[in-house]
Enzyme design. Structure first.
Site, PDB file in Angstrom:
ATOM      1  N   TYR A  66       0.828  -1.211   0.000  1.00 53.97           N
ATOM      2  CA  TYR A  66       0.000   0.000   0.000  1.00 53.97           C
ATOM      3  C   TYR A  66       0.863   1.262   0.000  1.00 53.97           C
ATOM      4  O   TYR A  66       0.683   2.155  -0.838  1.00 53.97           O
ATOM      5  CB  TYR A  66      -0.934  -0.005   1.207  1.00 53.97           C
ATOM      6  CG  TYR A  66      -1.908   1.150   1.226  1.00 53.97           C
ATOM      7  CD1 TYR A  66      -3.111   1.079   0.534  1.00 53.97           C
ATOM      8  CD2 TYR A  66      -1.623   2.318   1.942  1.00 53.97           C
ATOM      9  CE1 TYR A  66      -4.005   2.136   0.551  1.00 53.97           C
ATOM     10  CE2 TYR A  66      -2.510   3.382   1.960  1.00 53.97           C
ATOM     11  CZ  TYR A  66      -3.697   3.282   1.259  1.00 53.97           C
ATOM     12  OH  TYR A  66      -4.572   4.346   1.272  1.00 53.97           O
ATOM     13  N   LYS A 118       1.430   3.943  -3.177  1.00 56.64           N
ATOM     14  CA  LYS A 118       1.127   5.368  -3.020  1.00 56.64           C
ATOM     15  C   LYS A 118       2.367   6.228  -3.253  1.00 56.64           C
ATOM     16  O   LYS A 118       2.301   7.291  -3.890  1.00 56.64           O
ATOM     17  CB  LYS A 118       0.556   5.633  -1.626  1.00 56.64           C
ATOM     18  CG  LYS A 118      -0.811   5.032  -1.367  1.00 56.64           C
ATOM     19  CD  LYS A 118      -1.868   5.659  -2.242  1.00 56.64           C
ATOM     20  CE  LYS A 118      -3.257   5.185  -1.867  1.00 56.64           C
ATOM     21  NZ  LYS A 118      -4.314   5.770  -2.738  1.00 56.64           N
TER      22      LYS A 118
END
Length: 253
Positions: free
Chosen positions: A157, A161
């Site tokens: 994650y 990002k």
């Protein structure tokens, strides 16, 4: 439209006098601007639409989404809707054409849709959109990322990002703003188990470490839109932290 997402601007929306003043000055200084919102049916995206419409700073606000929106509030005639196809880059360029500002609130989770689907949305679609926006001549690109985003992270994650943030900053937009909120607080219809559990302990953690652990989605949206109104004379790529967003909002109230 049974599957439509309802967005309502009512007296619960807190803008603050500095926000409305900045919006008015922006409109007078830069007339004829238009904004496009990605991820407008998500938690942050819906709030961004509310703040853009309430501000009356843009001549047109376009939402690019897979689900229709039922909007109730001021300036409804300025809201335009287009179906989203993030795999068709040529269509994306046409969608962005004529817009000066873009707000990207795209995102899903690995837990909800699996690793591959998460990466496709949060990485591939996010970058397809940003590249199309750059080609179409968007002046200011605002991206909602995440606290801890790091392209070198070992966690998917945060790594994803961070990769997206880095690539968007390197695309050469006249102005890029990256917003990195922590735990998002909202009345999510499909509350995730971990988020539900975290919501009970966040008040205590926020007390111990103020400004670092959580933030309402409405405050993230307020910060993204309010930041747009600031006058910037030279090209800039900026990162705004969770605490900076909260502090800016609190100062305006």
């Amino acid at each position: 439209m049974s599957d439509a997402v309802k967005i309502v601007v009512d007296d619960k929306l807190v803008l603050g006098e500095p926000f409305t003043k900045a919006a008015s000055e922006f409109k007078a200084r830069s007339p004829g601007k238009s904004a496009l919102v990605l991820g407008s049916t998500g938690e942050v995206g819906r709030e961004v639409v509310k703040h853009l419409m309430a501000s009356d700073a843009f001549d047109k606000v376009t939402v690019l989404a897979r689900r229709p929106i039922e909007y109730t509030g001021p300036n409804a005639e300025k809201l335009k809707q287009k179906p989203a196809d993030f795999e068709n880059t040529e269509q994306l360029e046409r969608d962005f054409a004529g817009h000066t500002h873009a707000f990207s609130c795209l995102g899903t989770t690995r837990a909800k849709n699996g690793k591959d689907a998460f990466y496709k949305v949060d990485h591939d679609y996010a970058l397809n959109a940003a590249k199309a926006a750059k080609t179409a001549g968007v002046e200011h690109y605002s991206n909602c990322s995440s606290n801890g985003a790091d392209k070198n992270s070992m966690f998917l994650y945060m790594k994803t990002k961070g990769e997206v943030d880095s690539e968007i900053q390197d695309m050469g937009f006249p102005r890029v703003s990256i917003f990195r909120p922590s735990m998002l607080l909202c009345d999510r219809k499909e509350a995730r188990l971990m988020e539900k559990a975290a919501s009970y302990v966040m008040p205590l953690l926020d007390y111990v470490m103020p400004g670092k652990m959580s933030i309402p989605t409405s405050t993230v949206a307020w910060a993204m839109v309010n930041n747009t109104f600031k006058k910037v004379d030279t090209p800039i790529a900026e990162l705004l932290t969770n605490k900076e967003m909260l502090d800016e909002f609190k100062k305006s109230q």
